[in-house]
Design a protein around this motif. Sequence first.
Motif, PDB file in Angstrom:
ATOM      1  N   VAL A 117      -4.514   8.085   5.451  1.00 54.72           N
ATOM      2  CA  VAL A 117      -5.842   8.737   5.282  1.00 54.72           C
ATOM      3  C   VAL A 117      -6.587   8.235   4.089  1.00 54.72           C
ATOM      4  O   VAL A 117      -5.942   8.027   3.026  1.00 54.72           O
ATOM      5  N   ILE A 118      -7.864   7.942   4.408  1.00 52.94           N
ATOM      6  CA  ILE A 118      -8.601   7.086   3.100  1.00 52.94           C
ATOM      7  C   ILE A 118      -9.823   8.276   2.815  1.00 52.94           C
ATOM      8  O   ILE A 118     -10.444   8.861   3.552  1.00 52.94           O
ATOM      9  N   VAL A 142       0.766  -1.357   0.054  1.00 55.49           N
ATOM     10  CA  VAL A 142      -0.137  -0.084  -0.006  1.00 55.49           C
ATOM     11  C   VAL A 142       1.022   1.369  -0.086  1.00 55.49           C
ATOM     12  O   VAL A 142       1.813   1.390   0.659  1.00 55.49           O
ATOM     13  N   ALA A 143       0.275   2.021  -0.780  1.00 54.52           N
ATOM     14  CA  ALA A 143       1.110   3.496  -0.845  1.00 54.52           C
ATOM     15  C   ALA A 143       0.186   4.669  -1.232  1.00 54.52           C
ATOM     16  O   ALA A 143      -0.803   4.627  -1.466  1.00 54.52           O
ATOM     17  N   ARG A 152     -11.230   9.967   6.242  1.00 56.47           N
ATOM     18  CA  ARG A 152     -11.080   9.511   7.501  1.00 56.47           C
ATOM     19  C   ARG A 152      -9.475   9.035   7.759  1.00 56.47           C
ATOM     20  O   ARG A 152      -9.057   8.486   6.887  1.00 56.47           O
ATOM     21  N   ALA A 153      -9.105   9.299   8.776  1.00 51.55           N
ATOM     22  CA  ALA A 153      -7.740   8.877   9.101  1.00 51.55           C
ATOM     23  C   ALA A 153      -7.825   7.619   9.738  1.00 51.55           C
ATOM     24  O   ALA A 153      -8.636   7.452  10.543  1.00 51.55           O
ATOM     25  N   GLU A 158      -1.027  10.009   2.547  1.00 47.97           N
ATOM     26  CA  GLU A 158      -0.309  10.014   3.905  1.00 47.97           C
ATOM     27  C   GLU A 158      -0.014   8.602   4.520  1.00 47.97           C
ATOM     28  O   GLU A 158      -0.016   8.595   5.676  1.00 47.97           O
ATOM     29  N   VAL A 159       0.405   7.951   3.678  1.00 49.17           N
ATOM     30  CA  VAL A 159       0.591   6.327   4.124  1.00 49.17           C
ATOM     31  C   VAL A 159       1.948   6.642   5.064  1.00 49.17           C
ATOM     32  O   VAL A 159       2.828   7.000   4.325  1.00 49.17           O
TER      33      VAL A 159
END
Length: 121
Positions: free
Chosen positions: A71-72, A43-44, A82-83, A60-61
Motif C-alpha cells: 500500500v502506497i 523495499v519494506a 492505493r494498494a 503492508e509489503v
Amino acid sequence: MLLASHLINEPDSLPLLAAVRRHLSAGGRAIVECYSAGWFDTVADGSGGTLGEVEISLSEVARDRDLLSAVIGRSRGREWVRAFTARRLDQAGLVDLLAKAGLRFRGWCASTDTWFSADLP
C-alpha cells in the motif's frame, strides 16, 4: 512513446505492451520506466521518502514469488492511499516480455535500471 509510472511491472502488462507496439512506427522508440529489480529485495514497510513536497510511504509489503504487493501512501496536505501489485522484471525478463509483445529491448537510458528503450525488431 513514453510509458512511465512502472506500468510495465503490472502483473499482466502484455496487453499494454501490445498497445505500445501498435503505436510505434518504424524507427520509433518507446521509453519505459520500470522498478529496478534490486528494489524488490530492499523495499519494506516504512520505505519511502520525499518527492518534492510530497511525502511517500509504503506499508503492508508482501512478496509472493516474483510479485510484490504493498500500500502506497502519499500526502501533501491531504492523504492519498492505493494498494498495488508489481511484478519483478530483471533484464532477461524484460527482453522476454518485450519479445512476446513484438518489441525489442534496446538498452538502459542511464546508469540505473529504471528507464529503458524499446523498438520494433
